[in-house]
Each structure stands twice: as structure tokens, then as C-alpha cells.
Design an enzyme around this catalytic site. Sequence first.
Site, mmCIF file in Angstrom:
data_model
loop_
_atom_site.group_PDB
_atom_site.id
_atom_site.type_symbol
_atom_site.label_atom_id
_atom_site.label_comp_id
_atom_site.label_asym_id
_atom_site.label_seq_id
_atom_site.Cartn_x
_atom_site.Cartn_y
_atom_site.Cartn_z
ATOM 1 N N ASN A 9 -27.310 -32.777 -91.830
ATOM 2 C CA ASN A 9 -26.903 -33.534 -90.294
ATOM 3 C C ASN A 9 -28.893 -33.066 -90.537
ATOM 4 O O ASN A 9 -29.617 -32.388 -90.422
ATOM 5 C CB ASN A 9 -26.684 -32.896 -89.283
ATOM 6 C CG ASN A 9 -27.109 -34.084 -88.414
ATOM 7 O OD1 ASN A 9 -27.462 -34.468 -88.267
ATOM 8 N ND2 ASN A 9 -26.392 -33.660 -86.869
ATOM 9 N N LYS A 11 -30.668 -34.138 -88.269
ATOM 10 C CA LYS A 11 -31.370 -35.290 -87.383
ATOM 11 C C LYS A 11 -32.648 -35.256 -87.429
ATOM 12 O O LYS A 11 -32.452 -36.209 -87.948
ATOM 13 C CB LYS A 11 -32.055 -33.923 -86.450
ATOM 14 C CG LYS A 11 -30.638 -32.635 -86.590
ATOM 15 C CD LYS A 11 -30.246 -31.347 -85.522
ATOM 16 C CE LYS A 11 -29.043 -30.826 -85.811
ATOM 17 N NZ LYS A 11 -28.868 -29.377 -85.019
ATOM 18 N N HIS A 95 -22.527 -35.758 -81.675
ATOM 19 C CA HIS A 95 -23.243 -34.592 -81.923
ATOM 20 C C HIS A 95 -23.385 -33.913 -80.406
ATOM 21 O O HIS A 95 -23.480 -34.971 -79.297
ATOM 22 C CB HIS A 95 -24.166 -35.120 -83.149
ATOM 23 C CG HIS A 95 -24.511 -33.815 -83.748
ATOM 24 N ND1 HIS A 95 -25.027 -32.349 -82.599
ATOM 25 C CD2 HIS A 95 -24.321 -33.046 -84.379
ATOM 26 C CE1 HIS A 95 -26.006 -31.971 -82.579
ATOM 27 N NE2 HIS A 95 -25.410 -31.646 -84.390
ATOM 28 N N GLU A 97 -25.967 -32.697 -79.358
ATOM 29 C CA GLU A 97 -27.372 -33.627 -78.806
ATOM 30 C C GLU A 97 -27.642 -34.925 -78.306
ATOM 31 O O GLU A 97 -27.817 -35.328 -77.233
ATOM 32 C CB GLU A 97 -28.726 -33.728 -80.216
ATOM 33 C CG GLU A 97 -28.200 -31.864 -80.093
ATOM 34 C CD GLU A 97 -29.092 -31.843 -81.559
ATOM 35 O OE1 GLU A 97 -29.260 -32.448 -82.565
ATOM 36 O OE2 GLU A 97 -28.882 -30.983 -82.651
ATOM 37 N N GLU A 167 -18.484 -27.641 -83.494
ATOM 38 C CA GLU A 167 -19.977 -27.076 -83.670
ATOM 39 C C GLU A 167 -19.595 -26.896 -82.543
ATOM 40 O O GLU A 167 -20.382 -27.503 -80.895
ATOM 41 C CB GLU A 167 -21.124 -28.320 -83.651
ATOM 42 C CG GLU A 167 -20.620 -29.127 -84.913
ATOM 43 C CD GLU A 167 -22.173 -29.623 -85.354
ATOM 44 O OE1 GLU A 167 -22.731 -29.139 -86.719
ATOM 45 O OE2 GLU A 167 -22.679 -29.773 -84.635
ATOM 46 N N GLY A 173 -28.888 -24.326 -83.987
ATOM 47 C CA GLY A 173 -30.064 -23.882 -83.999
ATOM 48 C C GLY A 173 -30.952 -22.723 -83.445
ATOM 49 O O GLY A 173 -31.996 -22.489 -83.438
ATOM 50 N N SER A 213 -25.628 -22.593 -87.114
ATOM 51 C CA SER A 213 -26.479 -21.653 -87.946
ATOM 52 C C SER A 213 -25.814 -21.516 -89.270
ATOM 53 O O SER A 213 -25.543 -20.218 -89.802
ATOM 54 C CB SER A 213 -27.295 -20.907 -86.605
ATOM 55 O OG SER A 213 -27.392 -21.527 -85.971
HETATM 56 P P1 13P Z 1 -28.100 -25.653 -87.177
HETATM 57 O O1 13P Z 1 -27.366 -25.280 -88.882
HETATM 58 O O2 13P Z 1 -29.402 -26.406 -87.825
HETATM 59 O O3 13P Z 1 -27.532 -24.624 -86.005
HETATM 60 O O4 13P Z 1 -27.408 -27.175 -86.690
HETATM 61 C C1 13P Z 1 -26.214 -27.210 -86.610
HETATM 62 C C2 13P Z 1 -26.056 -29.204 -86.303
HETATM 63 O O5 13P Z 1 -26.589 -28.910 -85.206
HETATM 64 C C3 13P Z 1 -25.363 -29.696 -87.259
HETATM 65 O O6 13P Z 1 -24.969 -30.213 -86.959
#
Ligand code: 13P
Length: 258
Positions: A9, A11, A95, A97, A167, A173, A213
Site C-alpha cells: 500500500n 499511500k 483503511h 487512514e 491492521e 507507520g 510495520s
Molecule cells: P506500515 O507498514 O508503514 O506500518 O503501514 C501499514 C499500512 O497502513 C498498510 O496498509
Amino acid sequence: MRTPIIAGNWKMYKTPREAVSFVQELKTAVAGVQDVEILVCPAFPALLPLSVVLADTNIKLGAQNMHWEPEGAYTGEVSAEMLREIGCTYVILGHSERRQYFGETDTKVSKKARSALDDGLVPIICVGETIDERKAGETQTVIQRQVRGCLNGLRAGEVAGLVMAYEPVWAIGTGLTASPGDAQEVNALIRHLIGELYDRATAASVRIQYGGSVKPGNAATLMSQPDIDGALVGGASLKVADFTRIIKATVETLKPWS
Ligand code: 13P
């Protein structure tokens, strides 16, 4: 046997030009990988150029969001059919976010999942608790509410073919990963709930990723858990070497002698 799916992903990272050069490197690095499905989910402008570069490779293409209506006066939105036509096979929905910054709710996710399935896209449905919810001992309740809400209205055959992604919001992140045991526990809970809502065959067939992560160093232990069927990778999917190592670590977990 469920085929693990490792998805990047991206982003809001990588311009179309950067994305193309990334996948040109990636396709060489992972050529020959067969038993793990590989997926990249760039920002919208990179989808079309990537679909050209990824034709006839073992790397699939997914979007990060879509609208639930097939068309209409929805400025700034894209439909499942548009994504399908330019070569997407997957779409990430719900997601954290999008939930946090753009008002995504379980109800909207279920409408989007309905529309994605109707147009032949496979939804990757994200669920996960915040740190406050975890500390309050509410993880199970939150996950169950999200799973029920997001799958509302979907039939068993449809759920069997889609992908869930656990997640935990606090692990995205942050460099904090859920322990393999904690991730396994929630993934097993999701599978169990799907068994209750549908049937055992559906629960046995749905793939459930872990995300938060995931790095080359922790991928093997996470991917070895019985109910973790792949990863949704953010930061580490932006570097060819790291993403490739995660994919290859997952392949290794499939070997019976490893
Ligand atoms: P990270 O791997 O950067 O923690 O992000 C995970 C994520 O949001 C994947 O959709």
C-alpha cells in the site's frame, strides 16, 4: 490451502514516473515467485502506466479506494468499473487512514465492497483497533463490530473470495508491530466470526492479512502464523529490496521443511 498475498500500500507516495521505475526493478526481483500473490497499490495517477508495465508479470495491481456508486456527480471520486477497466484486480477498502481522515465508516465500506464485487474487483477490507481501544480491552468488540458492519449484505461465496486485513491502528507507520501471537489471535478471531456469520468453508477460504510495520526482519514469524495469509505493507513496500525480502520470506514459510 490459501495462497498468501503480499500487498504494497503505497499511500500518497510515488509519482507515476517513480512508480514505473519501481515496478520495472521489482518485476525482475520477484520473477519466478509463484506461490505468493504479489500486489502493488499505487496512488490513482500511477495505475494506468503500471498496468502497462505489469502486463504478463506475476505482479497484480490494486487501488487504495473507490466510490460505491457505478457513476454519477461525485467530484473527485472513481468507480469500480473505471478501476477494473485500467487493469486493477484489487481495491483496498476501509483503511484506517481513510476512516480517520475521510469519514470512512463500516457502512460505507460495505457499500463499496458490494460495488467492487459487482464489478469483479476483489476487496481488501481493513479492520483494526486504536491504542485506546486496545488498552481498554475492547479489541475483540471493535474487530467484531467492524467485520460485521463491513461484510453486511455480502454472500458466503463473495466473502470466501475476498481479503480481510487486520491492521491495528497503533502499529501503522509507528515501527510497533503486533507480536506474532497477538496478530494471530485477532486473525483467528476474524476467521472464527466469519465462520459464525457464514459457514466453515467460507472461514477456511477467506484470506486474512496482517498489516502494521511489517518489515523484512519480522515478516517470516508473522507469516508463519496459521491464520495470517499475507501482509499489507506500507513503508517497507516503498523500497524494492525490502518489499522483495518480505515476499521471499513469505515464500520460505511455505516450504514444509523450513
Ligand atoms: P506500515 O507498514 O508503514 O506500518 O503501514 C501499514 C499500512 O497502513 C498498510 O496498509
